[in-house]
Every structure is written in structure tokens, then in C-alpha cells.
Design a protein around this motif. Sequence first.
Motif, PDB file in Angstrom:
ATOM      1  N   ILE A 199      33.833  32.668  44.110  1.00 27.85           N
ATOM      2  CA  ILE A 199      34.705  32.345  42.987  1.00 27.85           C
ATOM      3  C   ILE A 199      35.613  33.532  42.680  1.00 27.85           C
ATOM      4  CG2 ILE A 199      34.775  31.616  40.585  1.00 27.85           C
ATOM      5  CD1 ILE A 199      33.683  29.535  42.490  1.00 27.85           C
ATOM      6  N   GLY A 200      35.050  34.732  42.718  1.00 25.04           N
ATOM      7  CA  GLY A 200      35.863  35.931  42.511  1.00 25.04           C
ATOM      8  C   GLY A 200      36.908  36.110  43.595  1.00 25.04           C
ATOM      9  N   GLY A 201      36.509  35.853  44.849  1.00 28.08           N
ATOM     10  CA  GLY A 201      37.465  35.953  45.948  1.00 28.08           C
ATOM     11  C   GLY A 201      38.590  34.943  45.810  1.00 28.08           C
ATOM     12  N   ALA A 202      38.248  33.721  45.422  1.00 24.52           N
ATOM     13  CA  ALA A 202      39.263  32.680  45.240  1.00 24.52           C
ATOM     14  C   ALA A 202      40.264  33.076  44.159  1.00 24.52           C
ATOM     15  CB  ALA A 202      38.604  31.351  44.904  1.00 24.52           C
ATOM     16  N   LEU A 203      39.784  33.677  43.059  1.00 27.64           N
ATOM     17  CA  LEU A 203      40.689  34.089  41.992  1.00 27.64           C
ATOM     18  C   LEU A 203      41.670  35.150  42.489  1.00 27.64           C
ATOM     19  CD1 LEU A 203      41.528  33.886  39.017  1.00 27.64           C
ATOM     20  CD2 LEU A 203      39.874  35.699  38.518  1.00 27.64           C
ATOM     21  N   ALA A 204      41.185  36.099  43.292  1.00 30.17           N
ATOM     22  CA  ALA A 204      42.081  37.126  43.836  1.00 30.17           C
ATOM     23  C   ALA A 204      43.168  36.495  44.705  1.00 30.17           C
ATOM     24  CB  ALA A 204      41.286  38.156  44.628  1.00 30.17           C
ATOM     25  N   PHE A 205      42.804  35.513  45.521  1.00 26.03           N
ATOM     26  CA  PHE A 205      43.795  34.831  46.355  1.00 26.03           C
ATOM     27  C   PHE A 205      44.827  34.089  45.507  1.00 26.03           C
ATOM     28  CE2 PHE A 205      40.677  34.855  50.041  1.00 26.03           C
ATOM     29  CZ  PHE A 205      41.468  35.674  50.836  1.00 26.03           C
TER      30      PHE A 205
ATOM     31  N   ASP B  51      32.447  41.629  42.677  1.00 29.23           N
ATOM     32  CA  ASP B  51      32.352  42.113  44.056  1.00 29.23           C
ATOM     33  C   ASP B  51      33.228  41.284  44.992  1.00 29.23           C
ATOM     34  OD1 ASP B  51      30.176  44.126  43.591  1.00 29.23           O
ATOM     35  OD2 ASP B  51      29.102  42.327  43.006  1.00 29.23           O
ATOM     36  N   GLY B  52      33.192  39.957  44.825  1.00 26.24           N
ATOM     37  CA  GLY B  52      34.009  39.099  45.667  1.00 26.24           C
ATOM     38  C   GLY B  52      35.490  39.335  45.450  1.00 26.24           C
ATOM     39  N   PHE B  53      35.882  39.548  44.206  1.00 24.87           N
ATOM     40  CA  PHE B  53      37.272  39.838  43.876  1.00 24.87           C
ATOM     41  C   PHE B  53      37.716  41.133  44.553  1.00 24.87           C
ATOM     42  CE2 PHE B  53      40.757  41.392  41.300  1.00 24.87           C
ATOM     43  CZ  PHE B  53      41.423  40.258  40.855  1.00 24.87           C
TER      44      PHE B  53
ATOM     45  N   GLY C 179      42.061  44.936  38.501  1.00 23.47           N
ATOM     46  CA  GLY C 179      40.708  44.398  38.582  1.00 23.47           C
ATOM     47  C   GLY C 179      40.582  43.029  37.941  1.00 23.47           C
ATOM     48  N   CYS C 180      39.486  42.356  38.227  1.00 22.63           N
ATOM     49  CA  CYS C 180      39.291  40.984  37.751  1.00 22.63           C
ATOM     50  C   CYS C 180      39.063  40.911  36.249  1.00 22.63           C
ATOM     51  CB  CYS C 180      38.138  40.321  38.489  1.00 22.63           C
ATOM     52  SG  CYS C 180      36.506  41.022  38.132  1.00 22.63           S
ATOM     53  N   HIS C 181      38.811  42.047  35.589  1.00 24.31           N
ATOM     54  CA  HIS C 181      38.607  42.031  34.144  1.00 24.31           C
ATOM     55  C   HIS C 181      39.928  41.985  33.393  1.00 24.31           C
ATOM     56  CE1 HIS C 181      39.362  46.135  35.303  1.00 24.31           C
ATOM     57  NE2 HIS C 181      39.390  46.572  34.054  1.00 24.31           N
TER      58      HIS C 181
ATOM     59  N   THR D  24      54.328  46.882  41.850  1.00 22.03           N
ATOM     60  CA  THR D  24      53.874  45.737  42.635  1.00 22.03           C
ATOM     61  C   THR D  24      52.396  45.544  42.337  1.00 22.03           C
ATOM     62  OG1 THR D  24      55.458  46.131  44.425  1.00 22.03           O
ATOM     63  CG2 THR D  24      53.542  44.773  44.943  1.00 22.03           C
ATOM     64  N   PHE D  25      52.044  44.419  41.718  1.00 20.48           N
ATOM     65  CA  PHE D  25      50.654  44.158  41.341  1.00 20.48           C
ATOM     66  C   PHE D  25      49.950  43.371  42.449  1.00 20.48           C
ATOM     67  CE2 PHE D  25      52.470  45.164  37.294  1.00 20.48           C
ATOM     68  CZ  PHE D  25      51.434  45.664  36.531  1.00 20.48           C
ATOM     69  N   LEU D  26      48.743  43.798  42.764  1.00 21.50           N
ATOM     70  CA  LEU D  26      47.901  43.066  43.711  1.00 21.50           C
ATOM     71  C   LEU D  26      46.486  42.984  43.148  1.00 21.50           C
ATOM     72  CD1 LEU D  26      47.484  41.747  46.520  1.00 21.50           C
ATOM     73  CD2 LEU D  26      46.804  44.002  47.353  1.00 21.50           C
ATOM     74  N   PRO D  27      46.014  41.739  42.876  1.00 19.88           N
ATOM     75  CA  PRO D  27      46.776  40.482  42.855  1.00 19.88           C
ATOM     76  C   PRO D  27      47.581  40.389  41.562  1.00 19.88           C
ATOM     77  CG  PRO D  27      44.502  40.065  42.263  1.00 19.88           C
ATOM     78  CD  PRO D  27      44.580  41.528  42.583  1.00 19.88           C
ATOM     79  N   ASP D  28      48.563  39.475  41.556  1.00 15.11           N
ATOM     80  CA  ASP D  28      49.408  39.308  40.381  1.00 15.11           C
ATOM     81  C   ASP D  28      49.161  37.937  39.753  1.00 15.11           C
ATOM     82  OD1 ASP D  28      51.269  39.343  38.416  1.00 15.11           O
ATOM     83  OD2 ASP D  28      53.022  39.594  39.717  1.00 15.11           O
ATOM     84  N   LEU D  29      48.122  37.863  38.932  1.00 15.25           N
ATOM     85  CA  LEU D  29      47.779  36.596  38.277  1.00 15.25           C
ATOM     86  C   LEU D  29      48.789  36.227  37.197  1.00 15.25           C
ATOM     87  CD1 LEU D  29      43.921  37.058  37.893  1.00 15.25           C
ATOM     88  CD2 LEU D  29      45.142  35.789  39.656  1.00 15.25           C
TER      89      LEU D  29
END
Length: 465
Positions: free
Chosen positions: A22-28, A144-146, A177-179, A200-205
Motif C-alpha cells: 500500500i505504501g509502495g502504491a502511494l509513492a507510485f 518501508d514500502g513507500f 516522506g509518506c508522512h 522537483t518533488f519525488l513523489p509529488d502527491l
Amino acid sequence: MARVTSSKKACAVNPLKMSQPIGGALAFMGVSGCMPVLHGSQGCTSFGLVLFVRHFRESIPLQTTAMNEVATVLGGLDNIEQAILNIVKRAKPDVIGICSTGVTEIKGDDVEGYLKLVRKRHPELADLGIVHVSTPDFKDAFQDGFAKTVTRLIQEFVPQHETPQRRAPQRVNVLAGCHLTPGDIDELRDIIEAFGLQPTFLPDLSGSLDGHIPEDFTPTTLGGVSRADIAAMGTAAWTIAIGEQMREAAKTLEARADVPFMLFDRLTGLAVNDEFMSFLTRISGRPAPIKFRRQRGQLVDAMLDGHFHFGGKRIAIGAEPDLLHSVSHWLKEMGAEVAAAVTTTSSVLLENIPSEEVIIGDLEDLEKRAADCDLIITHSHGRQASDRLGVPLYRMGLPMFDRLGAAHEVSVGYRGTRDLIFALGNIFIGQTPEPTPDSWRRQSGDEGHETTAIASDLVQPSQAH
């Protein structure tokens, strides 16, 4: 120094943590034109899809390789191949991000080998970006996944430079970070651009999950950082990593392109934002704009007003390690006590949490320790514990499905910290019973001098500065 322990229960009761995929998917989802895919059963993907839709209240692009019992035993090559071909035909993405799940990790699917075979069989996929991340959900957690996904995006798309590259002095990379919410990223972009820098933000939600309505429907992510922007990160002058979880990604970028990095483990609070502004001043060569000086003054005034209500309050926090670290240290600075701290996974930050003990556990562990607290801070799954204990709940983190505006919450920078003081301070004020004439007379010790008692009782904290 906090004592870090892990819950030894046979099962999680009202789980706090979410899984790596789920964390990895959010980063993508912070990558433009991307289609995240979970390599596993349909149920795994459905769970993540519902969670994200309820939190962001937006259309979420998320696909699955739909592994069944037979495919799991025999291997997932055919499922991955068919999923990629279907996605390319229907969605035409720039990037496909594949996160593994527990069932395929236990089987031991060689996904990297599968992808080489798929590319060999289908030359038309040569220009398609396909990124695979190993994210078994039987270990580690969302954060961790993110973090692993951000690192893999850098490894896949940032070229390896053998010789020094020409730097663009105004370009900076920001590893978020994911937070951080999309609102946090927007706030940071405004701050950095005010110094004349180009982030340049990575990832850019903030580009994909900020709630904007697109002109045309797209089955992939609506915005975010492009593949070309990621490739150009190697030409930036600096990388700013926000959250300890981003350290490995920053090191990877430094190793590949020799871009130095500066890590800020939190950006909630006064001193840490002073350091952030000082760093931006140094790398930009510009003084801090007047508006940030004014915002700093507003934050200091909010701290003066708020510390009367924060002082001595006992707080219970349940969050991912980076969010727990950020909030707990800020609360300590405001004079509150972190009476209970529960998190989801191990981190080097945990020993420095300002609490006697940090538990890697669930929301039941948090509830047991929050009975005598003044406030609980966690995501929306903490609402049942809040109701049972009669302790107010302030929602932070993901998921937040029973309130509007989760994506636009801001807790970074001077302005975000100021607003966080007001939000929590108002909860504490709401807990204080309104004074009555009888209580005024009792406090004064003389029922015949109500006016004096009332006047003294109504002195506002701001008048005592």
C-alpha cells in the motif's frame, strides 16, 4: 532515551499499521502518467483501493495481476504479462509500477526475470517505464514500502554518471516522506520557490491527489512528477530529504549522480523551521523573504498563547515512525507529555522519541495506555478507542476517512505549525468546563465581590506575555 519494545500478542487487535504494498502504491501515485499494480490476488488490490478512495475521496488508479491459486503455484509470468499488455492497451501509461504482495513473495516469483522475458517478447514495450519493488506485506510496514519505492524510482530513471555533471544551481530535489500530505508538499513548494529555487518533488502527491478536477479523464495518475523530471534530478545542485525514511533514497541519488543531500527529520516546530530557512538562504544566496519573518512571528505568538493549554497535558500517539517523531518532539516543545507512543515498524528514530517507552504494536496497545491521557493522536481507526475511553481524538496520518480535507491538512513550516497549535489548543480549551457565577464566587472567597472575581477570572493568556 525511550525503551523500544515489540508487542508479543498472537494477533493484532484493531491494527495500526498498513502493509508495504500500500505504501509502495502511494509513492507510485506521485508519478505522472503512472499505473500502480499489485502483483497478487484481487482482494489485496481491492483493500488498498478502498482505503485510498475513502481517504482522498478521489478516483484512484490501481490495478492487479489477479493471481489465483493455480497461478500462484505455477508462477505469475502469464499474469504479469497479460496485466502489462492490458494496461498499455487501455490506459497508455508512461510508467507501470509493480509492487509484490505476500502471496507472490512466499511463492518466490522472479519478477525481474519475468519483466526481461516480457520485454523480449514484446519489443513495442521498449520505451515503457516498468518499475518493480519487492514489498512483502508479511514484514515491515507502510513507511518501508513507500521508501523502497522512491529508492527504486531513482535507481530506474536517474542515469548513472561516471563523470561530474554540469549543475543547475537553482534546481533542488525534494524527497518527500509518506508522512507529508499533498497540502504539506504544496506548502513546501511555496517556501522553496520563494527563495528563487526550482524544486522537483519525488513523489509529488500534490500534483495527483490534491483534489483538483482535470479537464479530461485519464485512467492513470492525474499529475505528479514526470519520468523526465526524475531523470533530470541528477543535475540538481542539492537534494532535500524530509523524513528519516528518505535517507536511503538520498544516498542512492548521491551515489548515482553525486548530488549532495541535506536531511530534515521533521519540519514541524520553530527551531527546525529556522534551520530549514537558514539552509534555503545558504544554498540560494537570498535572505528569507519578509513573509516568512512575519509567519515566524505569528508562530512565536501562537506558542505563547497555546502553551498555557498544552502545558502538562498527557498525549497518546499512534503513527508511523517519522510522523510519530515529528509530532512527539513538537508536543514536548509545547510543554506536553507523550504518555504513550505506539508505532508500526522499526526505525533509528524510535529511541529518541520523548517518551519512556515506544511500542511497535497496534491500537489496542495504544488504548490500554491512553486511559488517563488528555488526547489521542492517530488515524481514523482510533475513533473506537476514543469513544470507549472518553478521550478526544485528533486525526493524523492515513487513513482519515471520517473527515473532509485529509489531503489538504498542513503541519509543516511556520504556518502549518501555527495552525496545528490552534487545532490542538482548541480541543484542550473545549475540555475545560465553562466557569459559572458560583465557581467565580468560590474562587474569590467572597460572594459579595462577584465583580472582582469575574474580572480576575477573565484575564486572557495573551495579556500575560
